[in-house]
Design a protein around this motif. Structure first.
Motif, PDB file in Angstrom:
ATOM      1  N   PHE A   7       0.830  -1.202   0.000  1.00 60.53           N
ATOM      2  CA  PHE A   7       0.000   0.000   0.000  1.00 60.53           C
ATOM      3  C   PHE A   7       0.868   1.256   0.000  1.00 60.53           C
ATOM      4  CE2 PHE A   7      -2.311   3.248   2.450  1.00 60.53           C
ATOM      5  CZ  PHE A   7      -3.397   3.427   1.608  1.00 60.53           C
ATOM      6  N   LEU A   8       1.926   1.272   0.801  1.00 60.21           N
ATOM      7  CA  LEU A   8       2.830   2.411   0.869  1.00 60.21           C
ATOM      8  C   LEU A   8       3.517   2.656  -0.470  1.00 60.21           C
ATOM      9  CD1 LEU A   8       3.956   4.452   2.954  1.00 60.21           C
ATOM     10  CD2 LEU A   8       5.837   2.873   3.303  1.00 60.21           C
ATOM     11  N   LEU A   9       3.931   1.603  -1.139  1.00 61.32           N
ATOM     12  CA  LEU A   9       4.556   1.751  -2.457  1.00 61.32           C
ATOM     13  C   LEU A   9       3.572   2.295  -3.488  1.00 61.32           C
ATOM     14  CD1 LEU A   9       6.765  -1.454  -2.703  1.00 61.32           C
ATOM     15  CD2 LEU A   9       7.536   0.911  -2.636  1.00 61.32           C
ATOM     16  N   ILE A  10       2.352   1.782  -3.477  1.00 59.79           N
ATOM     17  CA  ILE A  10       1.349   2.245  -4.442  1.00 59.79           C
ATOM     18  C   ILE A  10       1.016   3.713  -4.206  1.00 59.79           C
ATOM     19  CG2 ILE A  10      -1.064   1.973  -5.155  1.00 59.79           C
ATOM     20  CD1 ILE A  10      -0.703  -1.042  -4.674  1.00 59.79           C
ATOM     21  N   ILE A  11       0.815   4.084  -2.959  1.00 59.49           N
ATOM     22  CA  ILE A  11       0.491   5.476  -2.636  1.00 59.49           C
ATOM     23  C   ILE A  11       1.657   6.395  -2.990  1.00 59.49           C
ATOM     24  CG2 ILE A  11       0.017   7.043  -0.716  1.00 59.49           C
ATOM     25  CD1 ILE A  11      -2.357   5.408  -1.684  1.00 59.49           C
ATOM     26  N   SER A  12       2.873   5.961  -2.725  1.00 56.56           N
ATOM     27  CA  SER A  12       4.040   6.774  -3.078  1.00 56.56           C
ATOM     28  C   SER A  12       4.131   6.966  -4.587  1.00 56.56           C
ATOM     29  CB  SER A  12       5.319   6.119  -2.568  1.00 56.56           C
ATOM     30  OG  SER A  12       5.292   6.000  -1.184  1.00 56.56           O
ATOM     31  N   PHE A  13       3.900   5.899  -5.327  1.00 58.22           N
ATOM     32  CA  PHE A  13       3.942   5.990  -6.785  1.00 58.22           C
ATOM     33  C   PHE A  13       2.882   6.957  -7.301  1.00 58.22           C
ATOM     34  CE2 PHE A  13       2.165   4.483 -10.822  1.00 58.22           C
ATOM     35  CZ  PHE A  13       3.248   4.740 -11.644  1.00 58.22           C
ATOM     36  N   PHE A  14       1.647   6.823  -6.810  1.00 58.98           N
ATOM     37  CA  PHE A  14       0.575   7.695  -7.287  1.00 58.98           C
ATOM     38  C   PHE A  14       0.792   9.151  -6.888  1.00 58.98           C
ATOM     39  CE2 PHE A  14      -2.169   3.878  -7.881  1.00 58.98           C
ATOM     40  CZ  PHE A  14      -2.414   4.092  -9.226  1.00 58.98           C
ATOM     41  N   SER A  15       1.308   9.392  -5.701  1.00 54.01           N
ATOM     42  CA  SER A  15       1.537  10.783  -5.311  1.00 54.01           C
ATOM     43  C   SER A  15       2.633  11.416  -6.161  1.00 54.01           C
ATOM     44  CB  SER A  15       1.867  10.873  -3.825  1.00 54.01           C
ATOM     45  OG  SER A  15       3.028  10.157  -3.532  1.00 54.01           O
ATOM     46  N   ILE A  16       3.695  10.684  -6.438  1.00 50.81           N
ATOM     47  CA  ILE A  16       4.751  11.209  -7.312  1.00 50.81           C
ATOM     48  C   ILE A  16       4.204  11.422  -8.721  1.00 50.81           C
ATOM     49  CG2 ILE A  16       6.945  10.621  -8.420  1.00 50.81           C
ATOM     50  CD1 ILE A  16       7.728   9.270  -5.760  1.00 50.81           C
ATOM     51  N   LEU A  17       3.385  10.501  -9.188  1.00 45.99           N
ATOM     52  CA  LEU A  17       2.787  10.622 -10.514  1.00 45.99           C
ATOM     53  C   LEU A  17       1.881  11.847 -10.608  1.00 45.99           C
ATOM     54  CD1 LEU A  17       2.281   9.259 -13.319  1.00 45.99           C
ATOM     55  CD2 LEU A  17       0.269   8.227 -12.234  1.00 45.99           C
ATOM     56  N   ILE A  18       1.055  12.065  -9.611  1.00 46.72           N
ATOM     57  CA  ILE A  18       0.125  13.196  -9.638  1.00 46.72           C
ATOM     58  C   ILE A  18       0.877  14.523  -9.579  1.00 46.72           C
ATOM     59  CG2 ILE A  18      -1.644  14.364  -8.268  1.00 46.72           C
ATOM     60  CD1 ILE A  18      -2.781  11.578  -7.673  1.00 46.72           C
ATOM     61  N   PHE A  19       1.891  14.624  -8.723  1.00 44.57           N
ATOM     62  CA  PHE A  19       2.666  15.865  -8.664  1.00 44.57           C
ATOM     63  C   PHE A  19       3.430  16.107  -9.964  1.00 44.57           C
ATOM     64  CE2 PHE A  19       2.326  15.563  -3.963  1.00 44.57           C
ATOM     65  CZ  PHE A  19       1.742  16.803  -3.775  1.00 44.57           C
ATOM     66  N   SER A  20       3.940  15.060 -10.565  1.00 42.91           N
ATOM     67  CA  SER A  20       4.652  15.212 -11.836  1.00 42.91           C
ATOM     68  C   SER A  20       3.699  15.655 -12.939  1.00 42.91           C
ATOM     69  CB  SER A  20       5.327  13.902 -12.229  1.00 42.91           C
ATOM     70  OG  SER A  20       6.242  13.515 -11.251  1.00 42.91           O
ATOM     71  N   LEU A  21       2.513  15.055 -12.989  1.00 39.43           N
ATOM     72  CA  LEU A  21       1.534  15.446 -14.002  1.00 39.43           C
ATOM     73  C   LEU A  21       1.084  16.889 -13.823  1.00 39.43           C
ATOM     74  CD1 LEU A  21      -0.751  12.307 -14.397  1.00 39.43           C
ATOM     75  CD2 LEU A  21       0.777  13.309 -16.091  1.00 39.43           C
ATOM     76  N   SER A  22       0.863  17.304 -12.597  1.00 38.06           N
ATOM     77  CA  SER A  22       0.424  18.683 -12.385  1.00 38.06           C
ATOM     78  C   SER A  22       1.519  19.671 -12.769  1.00 38.06           C
ATOM     79  CB  SER A  22      -0.004  18.891 -10.936  1.00 38.06           C
ATOM     80  OG  SER A  22       1.107  18.819 -10.079  1.00 38.06           O
ATOM     81  N   LYS A  23       2.757  19.324 -12.536  1.00 37.91           N
ATOM     82  CA  LYS A  23       3.870  20.189 -12.932  1.00 37.91           C
ATOM     83  C   LYS A  23       3.987  20.250 -14.454  1.00 37.91           C
ATOM     84  CE  LYS A  23       7.473  22.409 -11.305  1.00 37.91           C
ATOM     85  NZ  LYS A  23       7.332  23.641 -10.599  1.00 37.91           N
ATOM     86  N   TRP A  24       3.701  19.148 -15.114  1.00 40.75           N
ATOM     87  CA  TRP A  24       3.835  19.066 -16.561  1.00 40.75           C
ATOM     88  C   TRP A  24       2.654  19.724 -17.279  1.00 40.75           C
ATOM     89  CZ3 TRP A  24       1.466  15.369 -20.149  1.00 40.75           C
ATOM     90  CH2 TRP A  24       2.032  15.423 -21.408  1.00 40.75           C
ATOM     91  N   ILE A  25       1.438  19.585 -16.728  1.00 41.52           N
ATOM     92  CA  ILE A  25       0.234  20.082 -17.382  1.00 41.52           C
ATOM     93  C   ILE A  25      -0.055  21.546 -17.054  1.00 41.52           C
ATOM     94  CG2 ILE A  25      -2.277  19.776 -17.489  1.00 41.52           C
ATOM     95  CD1 ILE A  25      -1.847  16.819 -17.087  1.00 41.52           C
ATOM     96  N   ALA A  26       0.336  22.011 -15.900  1.00 38.46           N
ATOM     97  CA  ALA A  26      -0.033  23.354 -15.438  1.00 38.46           C
ATOM     98  C   ALA A  26       0.515  24.432 -16.369  1.00 38.46           C
ATOM     99  CB  ALA A  26       0.500  23.580 -14.032  1.00 38.46           C
ATOM    100  N   PRO A  27      -0.312  25.444 -16.655  1.00 42.07           N
ATOM    101  CA  PRO A  27       0.183  26.542 -17.486  1.00 42.07           C
ATOM    102  C   PRO A  27       1.167  27.413 -16.705  1.00 42.07           C
ATOM    103  CG  PRO A  27      -2.028  27.024 -16.728  1.00 42.07           C
ATOM    104  CD  PRO A  27      -1.706  25.620 -16.278  1.00 42.07           C
ATOM    105  N   ILE A  28       2.116  27.962 -17.424  1.00 41.11           N
ATOM    106  CA  ILE A  28       3.119  28.812 -16.790  1.00 41.11           C
ATOM    107  C   ILE A  28       2.859  30.243 -17.236  1.00 41.11           C
ATOM    108  CG2 ILE A  28       5.574  29.294 -16.576  1.00 41.11           C
ATOM    109  CD1 ILE A  28       6.051  26.323 -17.244  1.00 41.11           C
ATOM    110  N   ASN A  29       2.235  31.018 -16.367  1.00 38.08           N
ATOM    111  CA  ASN A  29       1.950  32.423 -16.646  1.00 38.08           C
ATOM    112  C   ASN A  29       2.685  33.272 -15.623  1.00 38.08           C
ATOM    113  OD1 ASN A  29       0.201  31.703 -18.691  1.00 38.08           O
ATOM    114  ND2 ASN A  29      -1.573  31.645 -17.335  1.00 38.08           N
TER     115      ASN A  29
END
Length: 120
Positions: free
Chosen positions: A13-35
């Motif tokens: 469970f800890l590994l899965i949650i760690s993977f998903f949290s890193i994935l979500i933060f990476s996606l938000s950094k990649w998708i977010a507009p830079i203004n």
């Protein structure tokens, strides 16, 4: 024999949650507009244009009231379990609680005499 067998599900469970949290933060950094505009660096005040500086000094009495409140709030947190198990521990726990309350009362009297509780 592996001694932590009962924790296998927890580690998975800890590994899965760690993977998903890193994935979500990476996606938000990649998708977010830079203004980087001037509006980005202003303080937000419910949609109203800010007036004056965002950093203002508060008077110390606000902090003193908050500090006294936190002290007595924590006192309640410590006294509640004592009250629930009073019959199990006997007279020694009663004396310890009285000493604890006495120390807090001394602190309250000290704050009162120093004028920390005065609102002028």
């Amino acid at each position: 024999m592996f001694l932590l067998q009962k924790y296998d599900y927890f580690f998975v469970f800890l590994l899965i949650i760690s993977f998903f949290s890193i994935l979500i933060f990476s996606l938000s950094k990649w998708i977010a507009p830079i203004n980087k505009g001037p509006e980005k660096f202003t303080s937000y005040e419910s949609g109203i244009e800010p007036m004056g500086e965002a950093c203002i000094q508060f008077q110390i009495r606000y902090y003193m009231f908050a500090l006294v409140f936190v002290i007595f709030d924590v006192e309640t947190v410590f006294l509640y379990p004592w009250a629930m198990s009073f019959y199990n521990f006997g007279i020694s726990s009663f004396i310890e609680a009285l000493i604890f309350i006495l120390i807090l009362i001394i602190g309250l009297v000290y704050a009162w005499r120093k004028g920390a509780l005065e609102w002028s």
